[in-house]
Design a protein around this motif. Structure first.
Motif, short mmCIF file in Angstrom:
data_model
loop_
_atom_site.label_atom_id
_atom_site.label_comp_id
_atom_site.label_asym_id
_atom_site.label_seq_id
_atom_site.Cartn_x
_atom_site.Cartn_y
_atom_site.Cartn_z
N LYS A 128 108.53 55.70 -87.55
CA LYS A 128 109.35 55.07 -85.58
C LYS A 128 110.46 55.29 -86.36
O LYS A 128 111.21 55.96 -86.90
N GLU A 129 110.78 56.81 -85.75
CA GLU A 129 112.06 57.64 -85.49
C GLU A 129 113.33 56.55 -84.23
O GLU A 129 114.47 56.99 -84.66
N ARG A 130 112.86 56.55 -83.21
CA ARG A 130 113.67 55.60 -82.94
C ARG A 130 113.02 55.40 -81.13
O ARG A 130 111.73 55.62 -80.99
N GLN A 131 113.21 54.11 -80.29
CA GLN A 131 112.72 53.61 -79.62
C GLN A 131 113.85 53.18 -78.67
O GLN A 131 114.96 53.03 -79.56
N ARG A 132 113.93 53.23 -77.45
CA ARG A 132 114.68 52.77 -76.38
C ARG A 132 113.54 52.26 -75.11
O ARG A 132 113.04 52.93 -74.21
N TRP A 136 108.86 55.25 -77.19
CA TRP A 136 109.13 55.45 -78.85
C TRP A 136 108.56 56.59 -79.13
O TRP A 136 107.98 57.58 -78.81
N LYS A 137 109.48 57.02 -80.23
CA LYS A 137 109.25 58.42 -80.29
C LYS A 137 108.63 58.12 -82.74
O LYS A 137 109.24 57.49 -83.66
N THR A 155 105.31 61.16 -78.82
CA THR A 155 106.62 60.60 -78.34
C THR A 155 105.63 59.61 -77.42
O THR A 155 104.95 60.03 -75.71
#
Length: 161
Positions: A128-132, A136-137, A155
């Motif tokens: 996981k690079e990021r989650q908003r 999720w990316k 993504t």
């Protein structure tokens, strides 16, 4: 099946050592011939996962891609990456994700390093690079015998009631 779960000291996430196809099918709705992950060998909730795809000569796509020189289509390798990512999302969210779908939103920087052929075992690592919110990316790498065969950033969005 026995599942070993333990607190991961260095990552802060809960680590699930391994689980089989039955648990994968509980997590994501894909079924044959589109289910492209056979086993999860490691999941660190909220962080990363490693999925396995055993590539066999019996795969239906080899009938036409290519009969005299079977090669797994790159788009299916990326789909296997996305499915591995989807399993990580659903396992991380737990009960709140039951009955929901994970949809592709984008694929970036896809690179294919060498063909994947019958007899290969894809080891797909997603991080996981990021989650908003519900987006999720993930950075994804597929390897065969330790050598990178494909990589991409995907993504995805989890949707549904």
């Amino acid at each position: 099946m026995d599942q070993q779960e333990q607190a991961s000291g260095d990552t802060g996430g809960t680590r699930i050592e391994a689980f089989d196809i039955a648990r994968i099918m509980q997590a994501i709705p894909h079924r044959y011939p589109m289910l492209l992950v056979d086993r999860m060998v490691e999941v660190v909730l909220g962080e990363s996962a490693v999925g396995i795809k055993n590539v066999t000569a019996n795969e239906n796509f080899f009938q036409g891609h290519f009969p005299s020189h079977p090669v797994m289509p790159g788009v299916l390798i990326v789909e296997a990456m996305a499915q591995t990512s989807g399993v990580l999302v659903v396992e991380t969210l737990g009960e709140s994700a039951r009955g929901r779908l994970v949809y592709f939103m984008s694929i970036e920087n896809a690179k294919f390093r060498r063909p994947v052929v019958p007899g290969d075992q894809l080891r797909i690592t997603v991080t996981k690079e990021r989650q908003r919110g519900n987006v999720w990316k993930f950075a994804c790498v597929a390897r065969v015998d330790g050598a990178t065969v494909a990589e991409a950033t995907v993504t995805a969005m989890i949707v549904g009631a």
